[in-house]
Enzyme design. Structure first.
Site, PDB file in Angstrom:
ATOM      1  N   ARG A  45       0.820  -1.079   0.017  1.00  0.00           N
ATOM      2  CA  ARG A  45       0.201   0.158  -0.006  1.00  0.00           C
ATOM      3  C   ARG A  45       1.063   0.972  -0.468  1.00  0.00           C
ATOM      4  NH1 ARG A  45      -3.285  -3.882   2.873  1.00  0.00           N
ATOM      5  NH2 ARG A  45      -1.937  -2.950   5.034  1.00  0.00           N
ATOM      6  N   GLU A 100       4.513  -9.870  15.139  1.00  0.00           N
ATOM      7  CA  GLU A 100       4.028 -10.824  16.518  1.00  0.00           C
ATOM      8  C   GLU A 100       4.392 -11.807  17.708  1.00  0.00           C
ATOM      9  OE1 GLU A 100       0.114  -9.168  16.887  1.00  0.00           O
ATOM     10  OE2 GLU A 100       0.362  -9.798  18.773  1.00  0.00           O
TER      11      GLU A 100
HETATM   12  P1  AMP Z   1       3.749  -2.062  12.362  1.00  0.00           P
HETATM   13  O1  AMP Z   1       4.894  -2.743  11.010  1.00  0.00           O
HETATM   14  O2  AMP Z   1       3.214  -2.624  12.847  1.00  0.00           O
HETATM   15  O3  AMP Z   1       3.667  -0.233  12.066  1.00  0.00           O
HETATM   16  O4  AMP Z   1       2.755  -2.177  10.357  1.00  0.00           O
HETATM   17  C1  AMP Z   1       3.140  -2.827   9.228  1.00  0.00           C
HETATM   18  C2  AMP Z   1       1.539  -2.887   8.108  1.00  0.00           C
HETATM   19  O5  AMP Z   1       0.353  -2.990   8.836  1.00  0.00           O
HETATM   20  C3  AMP Z   1       2.202  -1.132   7.959  1.00  0.00           C
HETATM   21  O6  AMP Z   1       2.262  -1.230   6.640  1.00  0.00           O
HETATM   22  C4  AMP Z   1       0.002  -1.258   8.297  1.00  0.00           C
HETATM   23  O7  AMP Z   1      -0.169  -1.147   6.125  1.00  0.00           O
HETATM   24  C5  AMP Z   1      -0.263  -2.112   8.279  1.00  0.00           C
HETATM   25  N1  AMP Z   1      -1.096  -2.440   9.125  1.00  0.00           N
HETATM   26  C6  AMP Z   1      -0.566  -3.029  11.042  1.00  0.00           C
HETATM   27  N2  AMP Z   1      -2.094  -2.275  10.969  1.00  0.00           N
HETATM   28  C7  AMP Z   1      -3.203  -2.375  10.893  1.00  0.00           C
HETATM   29  C8  AMP Z   1      -3.871  -1.428  11.316  1.00  0.00           C
HETATM   30  N3  AMP Z   1      -4.945  -1.116  12.033  1.00  0.00           N
HETATM   31  N4  AMP Z   1      -4.834  -0.812   9.944  1.00  0.00           N
HETATM   32  C9  AMP Z   1      -4.439  -0.855   8.582  1.00  0.00           C
HETATM   33  N5  AMP Z   1      -2.934  -1.383   9.084  1.00  0.00           N
HETATM   34  C10 AMP Z   1      -2.559  -1.892   9.672  1.00  0.00           C
END
Ligand code: AMP
Length: 177
Positions: free
Chosen positions: A62, A99
Site C-alpha cells: 500500500r 508479533e
Molecule cells: P507496523 O510494522 O506495525 O507499523 O505495521 C505494518 C503494516 O501493517 C503497515 O504497513 C500497515 O499497512 C499495516 N497495518 C498494521 N496495523 C494496521 C491497522 N490497524 N489498519 C490498517 N493497516 C494496518
C-alpha cells in the site's frame, strides 16, 4: 491545499480484520475517491517540496500507491521495498520480528543512493516495526533517512518512541477505539 478536508470520512474502518480485536484502517476507500487521493498527494508534496529529499522509499504494497504519484510530482526516484524473493536484482535484506513470526524485506542494492537523503513512506504506521527494518536496510546501503511519512498514524502503539529520532509526519492520527 484544502485545509478543512475531512480525510477521516474517506477511511474505511473494518473491525476484527484481519483478526479478532484489530480495527483495520483501510485506505482503499481513499484511492476510490479522487478528491481524497489528490488531497493526500498534494499534502505530501506541500510538506516535502522545500525539504531536502533525494528519493522516496516505500513499503510493499500500500505504500507504493502513495509513493508513486508523490515521486512523479517531486521528480525524485522511487525505491520499492519488497517482501523477500520479489526483486530480481542483487538485494540488501533485513529480517525483523513480527508479533508471532519473522519477516524479511529487501531493496535493490544499486538503487539505494549512497550518502543521499531518502524519505521513508508507508500508508499506515502502527508499531513502526516494518519501517524500523526498512530504515536499517536503507542505512545499510549507505543512505540517510531524514524523515518518515505515513498517511495514517496510530501513535497509541508508540511508534514515535520506537522510530526516534527520525521525524515522523502523518496526515491523520487515530487514538484507539
Ligand atoms: P507496523 O510494522 O506495525 O507499523 O505495521 C505494518 C503494516 O501493517 C503497515 O504497513 C500497515 O499497512 C499495516 N497495518 C498494521 N496495523 C494496521 C491497522 N490497524 N489498519 C490498517 N493497516 C494496518
Amino acid at each position: 491545499m484544502a485545509k478543512e478536508f475531512n480525510l477521516d470520512s474517506y477511511i474505511r474502518k473494518v473491525p476484527n480484520f484481519p483478526k479478532e480485536g484489530i480495527l483495520f484502517y483501510d485506505i482503499t476507500s481513499i484511492l476510490a475517491a479522487p478528491e481524497a487521493f489528490q488531497y493526500c498527494v498534494e499534502c505530501m508534496v506541500d510538506i516535502y517540496k522545500d525539504k531536502e529529499i533525494d528519493a522516496v522509499a516505500a513499503i510493499e504494497a500500500r505504500g507504493f500507491l502513495f509513493a508513486a504519484p508523490f515521486a512523479a510530482r517531486m521528480g525524485i526516484p522511487l525505491l520499492p521495498i519488497r517482501k523477500k524473493g520479489k526483486l530480481p536484482g542483487i538485494t540488501l535484506s533485513k529480517k525483523y520480528a513480527l508479533e508471532y513470526a519473522m519477516a524479511e524485506i529487501e531493496v535493490h542494492q544499486e538503487d539505494v543512493p549512497e550518502g543521499k537523503r531518502v524519505l521513508l513512506l508507508d500508508d499506515l504506521i502502527a508499531t513502526g516495526g516494518t519501517l524500523n527494518a526498512a530504515r536499517a536496510l536503507l542505512n545499510a546501503g549507505g543512505a540517510e533517512v531524514p524523515g518518515i511519512f505515513g498517511v495514517v498514524g496510530l501513535p497509541f502503539l508508540n511508534y514515535e518512541e520506537f522510530l526516534a529520532p527520525t521525524p515522523i509526519i502523518t496526515l491523520i492520527n487515530y487514538h484507539g477505539e
